[in-house]
Design a protein around this motif. Structure first.
Motif, PDB file in Angstrom:
ATOM      1  N   ILE A  99       0.858  -1.199   0.000  1.00 19.19           N
ATOM      2  CA  ILE A  99       0.000   0.000   0.000  1.00 19.19           C
ATOM      3  C   ILE A  99       0.894   1.249   0.000  1.00 19.19           C
ATOM      4  CG2 ILE A  99      -1.769   1.282   1.301  1.00 19.19           C
ATOM      5  CD1 ILE A  99      -2.958  -1.361   0.350  1.00 19.19           C
ATOM      6  N   ASP A 100       1.937   1.222   0.830  1.00 23.80           N
ATOM      7  CA  ASP A 100       2.844   2.364   0.889  1.00 23.80           C
ATOM      8  C   ASP A 100       3.562   2.600  -0.436  1.00 23.80           C
ATOM      9  OD1 ASP A 100       2.131   2.918   3.460  1.00 23.80           O
ATOM     10  OD2 ASP A 100       3.747   1.727   4.361  1.00 23.80           O
ATOM     11  N   LEU A 101       3.723   1.546  -1.210  1.00 26.36           N
ATOM     12  CA  LEU A 101       4.389   1.693  -2.504  1.00 26.36           C
ATOM     13  C   LEU A 101       3.456   2.285  -3.558  1.00 26.36           C
ATOM     14  CD1 LEU A 101       6.389  -1.667  -2.770  1.00 26.36           C
ATOM     15  CD2 LEU A 101       7.353   0.626  -2.558  1.00 26.36           C
ATOM     16  N   GLY A 102       2.165   2.405  -3.245  1.00 24.96           N
ATOM     17  CA  GLY A 102       1.279   3.061  -4.194  1.00 24.96           C
ATOM     18  C   GLY A 102       0.048   2.269  -4.600  1.00 24.96           C
ATOM     19  N   PHE A 103      -0.065   1.033  -4.117  1.00 19.41           N
ATOM     20  CA  PHE A 103      -1.280   0.280  -4.438  1.00 19.41           C
ATOM     21  C   PHE A 103      -2.382   0.661  -3.453  1.00 19.41           C
ATOM     22  CE2 PHE A 103       2.088  -2.513  -6.090  1.00 19.41           C
ATOM     23  CZ  PHE A 103       1.632  -2.676  -7.394  1.00 19.41           C
ATOM     24  N   ARG A 104      -3.613   0.680  -3.963  1.00 18.96           N
ATOM     25  CA  ARG A 104      -4.724   0.998  -3.068  1.00 18.96           C
ATOM     26  C   ARG A 104      -5.297  -0.293  -2.464  1.00 18.96           C
ATOM     27  NH1 ARG A 104      -8.322   5.514  -3.724  1.00 18.96           N
ATOM     28  NH2 ARG A 104      -9.746   5.539  -1.953  1.00 18.96           N
ATOM     29  N   HIS A 105      -5.242  -1.358  -3.246  1.00 16.58           N
ATOM     30  CA  HIS A 105      -5.797  -2.645  -2.792  1.00 16.58           C
ATOM     31  C   HIS A 105      -4.806  -3.776  -3.056  1.00 16.58           C
ATOM     32  CE1 HIS A 105      -9.738  -0.561  -2.952  1.00 16.58           C
ATOM     33  NE2 HIS A 105      -9.268  -0.066  -4.090  1.00 16.58           N
TER      34      HIS A 105
END
Lengths: 453, 136
Positions: A99-105
């Motif tokens: 999530i921190d890397l940019g994924f929302r799910h």
């Protein structure tokens, strides 16, 4: 059109022949000093990638920046991704880092393992005359059968792989929450090249719903770095501890499908050579009464996949350890998050079928049998004159494949150094012609250094 | 196109060599996979027969663009009653051959099912010749 994920970087390739010798479908040739892949023969198994000493063979992936282009980007991760991390790294931390890397799910591909198994069972019941049924799980195997075992194509289960089922689920689930399709970006984290090829050019489907592919080794680096940065004192944002069931975690390893299938007589075979040895026998009707076959191109299945950085046995052992923990929690009454997918089960089962894959034999010399026959006679005649030592210096993996190349692709016979000597003895070839023939294979750069005494 | 193979009595390890090689050839000729399968099954049966029941022999294959002609000629002991041998389940196989999964009495009937033409001739003490043809 065959889309392949494996590419060769000509600027790095040294034309060493290792890939050509390793290719199980004889799809690689050397010309002008570098290797090239014949697209109609390649099954994206990645054996060439494994043996390349200079990393000239790479796997085409999408730009990671694409992840940021969608407000609802989804990481579809395979269970082997978890096997890359040491056991003391909690799953929740891995998801937090994603999530921190940019994924929302974050969704696990193998969440669909149960529905995949059910779809296979439905098909098996409705088609009792088709046996054995071959799993559609491994895309390299599906392609292998299409090109090398065309008579077995009808035995492949025309069922979407867990990847496609879980992608469909993600889409339906997120859209049911009111998120428009264009805001959703599905990114598949792939452990191998064959899965990329399957996503970019799905067999039996018009197009895949996956928006992008990210290589597992690349994402592992980014994720593990993030976890290290966050340090030991990090408090996880997620409370869920169990996402996948133990069956789902193990489904991607050898025996994973077989252990939950209902067939009385079934086999699990991993490693491409093992699979080919078995299919040769099966094609001759030498194997009786077998109902189901789980065939995987990689040794130790996905734990041994190309982009699995961890040693295949360690990765497998870690997954077993995680599966044991999951099983313990299941026994204590905890329900894995993958069960949320049951809400869409009927829809997924209804849409789990694909058009059956078609044969596309790599052997056919000509569609017209009379012409094929004529070519074969020429190849056989030529073959008998070649040294049969498969030295590879002509740029083809075997004398037999070279004979085929001469007849079909009109490659010059003088590329064979033995035949060249023969011509020289008869004064039928000039020195310049010899050099030109070898340059055609090995390129113009002189591989020998001038200062050798 | 002519191919020849030798089969040796009791050499189960090499059973299927001829049929596998024929299979590859037919695939290259773009023969319908279902027909390739019929050829391979029939030839494999005949090969196993020469290994399991006879004292070895020869496999002679002739392929042209519209058919395949196969002859498996063994060196005896010969079949006293061919009509009986053609019946499903009739077998004279020794127990040790049956233990290896061969000798179920399905050989000749299976060949019959898979080929377009089958001709079996035999002389006791001399040998059996199985002649088969499949049209493409």
């Amino acid at each position: 059109m065959f889309v392949h994920a494996l590419k060769i970087d000509d600027s790095k390739c040294i034309g060493c022949m290792r890939c050509m010798k390793a290719c199980p479908t004889e799809a690689i040739r050397i010309s002008e000093g570098t290797a090239s892949i014949q697209e109609h023969r390649c099954i994206d198994c990645g054996r060439c990638h494994e043996v390349c000493p200079v990393k000239a063979i790479y796997i085409n992936q999408d730009d990671f920046q694409m992840v940021h282009e969608f407000p609802h980007s989804v990481a579809l991760i395979p269970a082997v991704f978890l096997g890359q991390f040491p056991e003391d790294v909690r799953v929740s931390r891995i998801y937090d880092a994603l999530i921190d890397l940019g994924f929302r799910h974050v969704f696990e591909v193998e969440s669909a393992a149960g529905i995949f198994a059910e779809a296979k069972e439905h098909y098996a019941r409705e088609n009792e005359d088709v046996r054995p049924l071959i799993s559609s799980f491994c895309p390299a195997i599906v392609r292998l059968i299409q090109i090398k075992y065309p008579s077995l194509v009808e035995n492949i289960l025309p069922i979407k792989a867990p990847l496609d089922l879980s992608a469909m689920y993600c889409l339906e689930e997120l859209m049911s929450r009111g998120i428009p399709r264009e805001e959703i970006g599905l990114f598949y984290v792939t452990p191998c090249a064959a899965k990329i090829a399957a996503v970019k050019a799905p067999i039996g489907e018009k197009r895949s719903i996956i928006d992008g592919v990210i290589n597992m080794d690349v994402l592992f680096n980014r994720t593990y770095r993030k976890i290290k940065e966050q340090g030991k004192k990090y408090v996880s944002k997620q409370s869920r501890t169990i996402n996948l069931s133990s069956d789902a975690i193990l489904s991607t390893l050898t025996n994973g499908e077989r252990r939950i299938c209902l067939a009385k007589k079934s086999y699990s075979i991993d490693g491409l050579q093992n699979v080919m040895d078995f299919l040769d026998k099966l094609e001759n009707d030498e194997v009786e009464d077998v109902e189901f076959l789980e065939l995987r191109a990689c040794d130790q299945s996905c734990a041994g996949a190309l982009l699995s950085y961890e040693n295949r046995f360690l990765c497998g052992a870690r997954m077993y350890a995680r599966a044991r923990k999951a099983a313990e929690r299941e026994r204590n009454g905890e329900v894995p998050r993958e069960r949320e997918m049951d809400k869409w089960k009927d829809y997924l089962l209804e849409n789990s079928r694909v058009e059956p894959p078609q044969p596309r034999s790599m052997f056919v010399l000509d569609k017209d049998r009379a012409k094929a026959f004529e070519k074969m006679e020429r190849i056989n005649k030529l073959k008998a004159r070649l040294p049969q030592i498969d030295c590879g210096l002509c740029g083809a993996p075997t004398c037999e494949s070279f004979a085929g190349d001469v007849v079909i692709n009109r490659i010059g016979l003088s590329r064979c150094i033995f035949y060249q000597r023969h011509l020289e003895r008869k004064d039928d070839i000039t020195r310049q012609e010899c050099i030109a023939a070898m340059n055609a294979v090995w390129g113009k750069d002189d591989r020998m250094k001038d200062d050798i005494d | 196109m002519h191919q020849e193979y030798t089969v040796i009595e009791g050499d189960f390890v090499n059973a299927g060599k001829a049929s596998s090689s024929v299979k590859k050839t037919l695939k290259q000729l773009n023969v319908d996979p279902a027909k390739v399968k019929r050829v391979v099954v029939a030839l494999y049966e005949a090969e196993v027969n020469a290994i399991a029941h006879a004292y070895g022999g020869k496999v002679l294959v002739d392929i042209d663009s519209d058919k395949i002609h196969m002859v498996v000629a063994d060196k005896g002991p010969g079949i006293p009653d061919i009509a009986l041998a053609m019946q499903e389940g009739y077998s004279t196989a020794r127990p040790e051959v049956r233990d290896m999964g061969f000798g179920a009495g399905m050989g000749l009937p299976n060949m019959q099912k898979n080929v377009d033409k089958l001709n079996v001739t035999s002389e006791v003490g001399v040998g059996t010749t199985v002649e088969m043809e499949v049209n493409f």
